[in-house]
Write a protein that holds these residues in place. Structure first.
Motif, PDB file in Angstrom:
ATOM      1  N   ARG A  41      -7.389   5.349  -4.625  1.00 35.68           N
ATOM      2  CA  ARG A  41      -8.574   5.618  -3.914  1.00 35.68           C
ATOM      3  C   ARG A  41      -8.394   7.033  -3.297  1.00 35.68           C
ATOM      4  O   ARG A  41      -7.332   7.256  -2.572  1.00 35.68           O
ATOM      5  CB  ARG A  41      -9.269   4.737  -3.005  1.00 35.68           C
ATOM      6  CG  ARG A  41      -9.616   3.324  -3.529  1.00 35.68           C
ATOM      7  CD  ARG A  41     -10.081   2.280  -2.502  1.00 35.68           C
ATOM      8  NE  ARG A  41     -10.362   0.960  -3.094  1.00 35.68           N
ATOM      9  CZ  ARG A  41     -11.492   0.741  -3.438  1.00 35.68           C
ATOM     10  NH1 ARG A  41     -12.602   1.557  -3.368  1.00 35.68           N
ATOM     11  NH2 ARG A  41     -11.948  -0.515  -4.131  1.00 35.68           N
ATOM     12  N   THR A  51       0.953  -1.163   0.371  1.00 32.31           N
ATOM     13  CA  THR A  51       0.143   0.048   0.093  1.00 32.31           C
ATOM     14  C   THR A  51       0.885   1.237   0.080  1.00 32.31           C
ATOM     15  O   THR A  51       2.030   1.433   0.318  1.00 32.31           O
ATOM     16  CB  THR A  51      -0.905  -0.102   1.226  1.00 32.31           C
ATOM     17  OG1 THR A  51      -0.128   0.006   2.326  1.00 32.31           O
ATOM     18  CG2 THR A  51      -1.807  -1.194   1.328  1.00 32.31           C
ATOM     19  N   SER A  63      -3.163   0.816  -3.601  1.00 30.95           N
ATOM     20  CA  SER A  63      -3.113  -0.617  -3.150  1.00 30.95           C
ATOM     21  C   SER A  63      -2.616  -1.380  -4.386  1.00 30.95           C
ATOM     22  O   SER A  63      -3.022  -1.266  -5.671  1.00 30.95           O
ATOM     23  CB  SER A  63      -4.127  -1.080  -2.402  1.00 30.95           C
ATOM     24  OG  SER A  63      -5.027  -1.321  -3.267  1.00 30.95           O
ATOM     25  N   PRO A  94      -8.416   3.688   2.091  1.00 35.74           N
ATOM     26  CA  PRO A  94      -8.631   2.418   1.791  1.00 35.74           C
ATOM     27  C   PRO A  94      -9.805   2.097   1.136  1.00 35.74           C
ATOM     28  O   PRO A  94     -10.115   1.431   0.342  1.00 35.74           O
ATOM     29  CB  PRO A  94      -8.118   1.519   2.523  1.00 35.74           C
ATOM     30  CG  PRO A  94      -7.870   2.261   3.781  1.00 35.74           C
ATOM     31  CD  PRO A  94      -7.737   3.551   3.261  1.00 35.74           C
ATOM     32  N   ASP A  95     -10.869   2.857   1.520  1.00 35.09           N
ATOM     33  CA  ASP A  95     -12.445   2.514   1.680  1.00 35.09           C
ATOM     34  C   ASP A  95     -13.118   3.707   0.477  1.00 35.09           C
ATOM     35  O   ASP A  95     -14.365   3.558   0.465  1.00 35.09           O
ATOM     36  CB  ASP A  95     -13.160   2.437   2.640  1.00 35.09           C
ATOM     37  CG  ASP A  95     -12.558   1.180   3.573  1.00 35.09           C
ATOM     38  OD1 ASP A  95     -12.330   0.186   2.805  1.00 35.09           O
ATOM     39  OD2 ASP A  95     -12.649   1.166   4.576  1.00 35.09           O
ATOM     40  N   GLY A  96     -11.973   4.787   0.167  1.00 35.09           N
ATOM     41  CA  GLY A  96     -12.634   5.748  -0.566  1.00 35.09           C
ATOM     42  C   GLY A  96     -13.041   5.235  -2.140  1.00 35.09           C
ATOM     43  O   GLY A  96     -12.689   4.230  -2.569  1.00 35.09           O
TER      44      GLY A  96
END
Length: 194
Positions: free
Chosen positions: A141, A61, A123, A145-147
């Motif tokens: 992103r 990452t 990532s 990490p969840d964007g």
């Protein structure tokens, strides 16, 4: 990634990647392979200063913040900068394989604009190995990490000998890197050329 070319599709006899036993531990900051590298080097005032960490398996990452010097259109990241960030992140995967490799092909999809001052979370993972060819994929992103996905890339890296750099690099930089008294820095300068 949609529309990936045949050149980025591993052959039927490709094998699953294997993390080298001497690879950095999961969570470990990889650091710059070369101080003057535009992607990861700290000696580039307008560089990306990517901070990459080893992940589980053959994954990494990375993060970087888009600065005003990285603009293309007013207030937005230049597409070439985003491709560079993906290429640098993908190239860092080779540390986990302990392979000296260069980018052979990089295909990038730009999904949404990335504003200046945005944190881009990247990532990447190696998906297959076939002889000297290393196949990998990455996603960028916005915000974490969840964007939302902003950019994606698939890549093919080719394993090379260190002579590739010595024979093709600019003489003064090669000599400076080779005469560095720090053995680790000297070796890392030639580890990866994303």
């Amino acid at each position: 990634m949609s529309g990936t070319s045949a050149a980025l599709t591993p052959p039927a006899d490709a094998i699953a990647p294997v993390r080298h036993p001497d690879a950095p531990a999961p969570g470990e900051l990889l650091g710059a392979h070369y101080g003057h590298c535009f992607g990861c080097g700290g000696e580039q005032p307008h560089g990306l200063h990517l901070e990459t960490r080893a992940g589980e398996g053959v994954t990494v990452t990375a993060e970087f913040t888009v600065r005003p010097a990285h603009q293309g259109a007013p207030g937005l990241a230049h597409g070439g900068i985003l491709a560079t960030a993906l290429d640098e992140t993908l190239g860092s995967l080779n540390w986990l394989l302990q392979a000296i490799a260069v980018t052979g092909r990089l295909e990038t999809d730009f999904v949404r604009p990335v504003p200046v001052d945005t944190l881009l979370f990247l990532s990447a993972e190696v998906t297959a190995v076939a002889g000297r060819k290393i196949y990998s994929t990455a996603t960028g992103r916005i915000g974490g990490p969840d964007g939302p996905v902003a950019v994606r890339a698939d890549a093919l890296f080719i394993e090379v000998k260190v002579d590739h750099f010595i024979e093709n690099g600019r003489e003064e930089e090669i000599q400076a890197a080779m005469s560095d008294p720090d053995q680790v820095r000297r070796a890392r300068a030639f580890e990866v050329n994303p």
